[in-house]
Design a protein around this motif. Sequence first.
Motif, PDB file in Angstrom:
ATOM      1  N   THR A  47      43.872  -8.105  26.112  1.00  0.00           N
ATOM      2  CA  THR A  47      42.747  -7.361  26.684  1.00  0.00           C
ATOM      3  C   THR A  47      41.462  -7.825  26.013  1.00  0.00           C
ATOM      4  O   THR A  47      41.385  -7.886  24.783  1.00  0.00           O
ATOM      5  N   TRP A  48      40.457  -8.144  26.834  1.00  0.00           N
ATOM      6  CA  TRP A  48      39.128  -8.550  26.368  1.00  0.00           C
ATOM      7  C   TRP A  48      38.143  -7.602  27.032  1.00  0.00           C
ATOM      8  O   TRP A  48      38.027  -7.577  28.251  1.00  0.00           O
ATOM      9  N   ASP A  49      37.386  -6.804  26.252  1.00  0.00           N
ATOM     10  CA  ASP A  49      36.601  -5.704  26.818  1.00  0.00           C
ATOM     11  C   ASP A  49      35.243  -5.568  26.134  1.00  0.00           C
ATOM     12  O   ASP A  49      35.159  -5.414  24.913  1.00  0.00           O
ATOM     13  N   GLY A  50      34.163  -5.617  26.921  1.00  0.00           N
ATOM     14  CA  GLY A  50      32.849  -5.200  26.444  1.00  0.00           C
ATOM     15  C   GLY A  50      32.017  -6.229  25.711  1.00  0.00           C
ATOM     16  O   GLY A  50      31.387  -5.895  24.701  1.00  0.00           O
ATOM     17  N   PHE A  51      31.940  -7.452  26.204  1.00  0.00           N
ATOM     18  CA  PHE A  51      31.195  -8.526  25.546  1.00  0.00           C
ATOM     19  C   PHE A  51      30.126  -9.107  26.459  1.00  0.00           C
ATOM     20  O   PHE A  51      30.127  -8.888  27.674  1.00  0.00           O
ATOM     21  N   LEU A  52      29.259  -9.927  25.869  1.00  0.00           N
ATOM     22  CA  LEU A  52      28.376 -10.842  26.587  1.00  0.00           C
ATOM     23  C   LEU A  52      28.813 -12.239  26.161  1.00  0.00           C
ATOM     24  O   LEU A  52      28.791 -12.554  24.965  1.00  0.00           O
ATOM     25  N   ILE A  53      29.254 -13.045  27.119  1.00  0.00           N
ATOM     26  CA  ILE A  53      29.659 -14.423  26.825  1.00  0.00           C
ATOM     27  C   ILE A  53      28.626 -15.318  27.506  1.00  0.00           C
ATOM     28  O   ILE A  53      28.487 -15.285  28.730  1.00  0.00           O
ATOM     29  N   ARG A  54      27.912 -16.102  26.689  1.00  0.00           N
ATOM     30  CA  ARG A  54      26.792 -16.865  27.256  1.00  0.00           C
ATOM     31  C   ARG A  54      26.677 -18.254  26.630  1.00  0.00           C
ATOM     32  O   ARG A  54      27.190 -18.510  25.546  1.00  0.00           O
ATOM     33  N   ASP A  55      25.974 -19.102  27.362  1.00  0.00           N
ATOM     34  CA  ASP A  55      25.512 -20.406  26.875  1.00  0.00           C
ATOM     35  C   ASP A  55      26.609 -21.401  26.528  1.00  0.00           C
ATOM     36  O   ASP A  55      26.360 -22.319  25.756  1.00  0.00           O
ATOM     37  N   ASN A  56      27.800 -21.261  27.074  1.00  0.00           N
ATOM     38  CA  ASN A  56      28.817 -22.300  26.883  1.00  0.00           C
ATOM     39  C   ASN A  56      28.709 -23.262  28.066  1.00  0.00           C
ATOM     40  O   ASN A  56      29.519 -23.234  28.986  1.00  0.00           O
ATOM     41  N   THR A  57      27.688 -24.112  28.036  1.00  0.00           N
ATOM     42  CA  THR A  57      27.436 -25.003  29.169  1.00  0.00           C
ATOM     43  C   THR A  57      28.448 -26.143  29.253  1.00  0.00           C
ATOM     44  O   THR A  57      28.464 -26.873  30.232  1.00  0.00           O
ATOM     45  N   ALA A  58      29.284 -26.305  28.256  1.00  0.00           N
ATOM     46  CA  ALA A  58      30.284 -27.377  28.267  1.00  0.00           C
ATOM     47  C   ALA A  58      31.590 -26.948  28.932  1.00  0.00           C
ATOM     48  O   ALA A  58      32.488 -27.762  29.115  1.00  0.00           O
ATOM     49  N   GLY A  59      31.729 -25.685  29.281  1.00  0.00           N
ATOM     50  CA  GLY A  59      32.985 -25.230  29.866  1.00  0.00           C
ATOM     51  C   GLY A  59      32.910 -23.779  30.298  1.00  0.00           C
ATOM     52  O   GLY A  59      31.830 -23.206  30.439  1.00  0.00           O
ATOM     53  N   PRO A  60      34.070 -23.143  30.473  1.00  0.00           N
ATOM     54  CA  PRO A  60      34.085 -21.754  30.936  1.00  0.00           C
ATOM     55  C   PRO A  60      33.721 -20.760  29.828  1.00  0.00           C
ATOM     56  O   PRO A  60      33.980 -21.005  28.655  1.00  0.00           O
ATOM     57  N   GLY A  61      33.147 -19.640  30.261  1.00  0.00           N
ATOM     58  CA  GLY A  61      32.921 -18.545  29.320  1.00  0.00           C
ATOM     59  C   GLY A  61      34.265 -18.062  28.781  1.00  0.00           C
ATOM     60  O   GLY A  61      34.457 -17.937  27.580  1.00  0.00           O
ATOM     61  N   ILE A  62      35.191 -17.795  29.700  1.00  0.00           N
ATOM     62  CA  ILE A  62      36.569 -17.468  29.316  1.00  0.00           C
ATOM     63  C   ILE A  62      37.518 -18.351  30.123  1.00  0.00           C
ATOM     64  O   ILE A  62      37.367 -18.505  31.331  1.00  0.00           O
ATOM     65  N   TYR A  63      38.507 -18.900  29.424  1.00  0.00           N
ATOM     66  CA  TYR A  63      39.598 -19.663  30.025  1.00  0.00           C
ATOM     67  C   TYR A  63      40.879 -18.884  29.744  1.00  0.00           C
ATOM     68  O   TYR A  63      41.130 -18.473  28.609  1.00  0.00           O
ATOM     69  N   THR A  64      41.706 -18.672  30.787  1.00  0.00           N
ATOM     70  CA  THR A  64      43.016 -18.064  30.578  1.00  0.00           C
ATOM     71  C   THR A  64      44.085 -19.084  30.944  1.00  0.00           C
ATOM     72  O   THR A  64      44.004 -19.754  31.972  1.00  0.00           O
ATOM     73  N   SER A  65      45.083 -19.197  30.099  1.00  0.00           N
ATOM     74  CA  SER A  65      46.139 -20.193  30.276  1.00  0.00           C
ATOM     75  C   SER A  65      47.040 -19.841  31.450  1.00  0.00           C
ATOM     76  O   SER A  65      47.490 -18.692  31.569  1.00  0.00           O
ATOM     77  N   PRO A  66      47.364 -20.825  32.303  1.00  0.00           N
ATOM     78  CA  PRO A  66      48.303 -20.587  33.398  1.00  0.00           C
ATOM     79  C   PRO A  66      49.752 -20.448  32.922  1.00  0.00           C
ATOM     80  O   PRO A  66      50.625 -20.149  33.717  1.00  0.00           O
ATOM     81  N   ARG A  67      49.998 -20.615  31.633  1.00  0.00           N
ATOM     82  CA  ARG A  67      51.356 -20.468  31.089  1.00  0.00           C
ATOM     83  C   ARG A  67      51.695 -19.006  30.783  1.00  0.00           C
ATOM     84  O   ARG A  67      52.843 -18.677  30.515  1.00  0.00           O
ATOM     85  N   PHE A  68      50.677 -18.132  30.805  1.00  0.00           N
ATOM     86  CA  PHE A  68      50.878 -16.735  30.425  1.00  0.00           C
ATOM     87  C   PHE A  68      50.267 -15.822  31.481  1.00  0.00           C
ATOM     88  O   PHE A  68      49.690 -16.291  32.457  1.00  0.00           O
ATOM     89  N   SER A  69      50.374 -14.500  31.279  1.00  0.00           N
ATOM     90  CA  SER A  69      49.819 -13.565  32.262  1.00  0.00           C
ATOM     91  C   SER A  69      49.590 -12.204  31.606  1.00  0.00           C
ATOM     92  O   SER A  69      49.802 -12.021  30.413  1.00  0.00           O
ATOM     93  N   GLY A  70      49.180 -11.247  32.420  1.00  0.00           N
ATOM     94  CA  GLY A  70      48.930  -9.897  31.928  1.00  0.00           C
ATOM     95  C   GLY A  70      47.576  -9.758  31.256  1.00  0.00           C
ATOM     96  O   GLY A  70      47.364  -8.854  30.460  1.00  0.00           O
ATOM     97  N   TYR A  71      46.646 -10.643  31.591  1.00  0.00           N
ATOM     98  CA  TYR A  71      45.302 -10.552  31.022  1.00  0.00           C
ATOM     99  C   TYR A  71      44.575  -9.349  31.604  1.00  0.00           C
ATOM    100  O   TYR A  71      44.756  -8.998  32.769  1.00  0.00           O
TER     101      TYR A  71
END
Length: 185
Positions: free
Chosen positions: A115-139
């Motif tokens: 669980t990821w809750d209540g943030f500001l994710i900014r300025d990662n111009t080289a990639g995604p703010g958040i990446y979730t792996s396709p090998r897992f689930s329940g995010y």
Amino acid sequence: MKRRVAVLVVVVVAAFGLCLAPARAGDVLVVDDDPHTGRCHAGHDPFTTIQAAVNAAHSGDTIRVCPGVYDEHVTVATPRLTIKGAKAGRDARRRGRHGESEVTGGVELREDLITWDGFLIRDNTAGPGIYTSPRFSGYDIRNTIFEDNGIGLQLGSNGVCETWIRKNLFVANNELIGDPAGAGN
């Protein structure tokens, strides 16, 4: 044939049990980018980076991140971890921007039931703010603002456990520098 079906049933039941099994009552770890102020970590010896707290955490723990700017890339590889920013539980689409827990290096979720809750994710111009792996689930990604990232959220999931993406705000993402193929992701 019956044996294959029986094995498949056992595998499906085991995977489904992973999603529903309660986590142990875990510890609370606190992160504060300026631990000398004591502004939000009363009674806790705080970590100064989110990654340090993630590395120390065990399955079932909660990490509480104080307001501040965390210029780091965070990789979470512990299952059943809850990471709460300063705005946890507050709808990102309706809240102000004061007192945020800001991550400027991107986040990778690489285990089940995070669980990821209540943030500001900014300025990662080289990639995604958040990446979730396709090998897992329940995010469970909620109440987070994604702003000025190469891609706001790159979502992968194996589908074993249900993934929830809710009450987030996406602002001016698709900023991959020098990569015209990134537009529209």
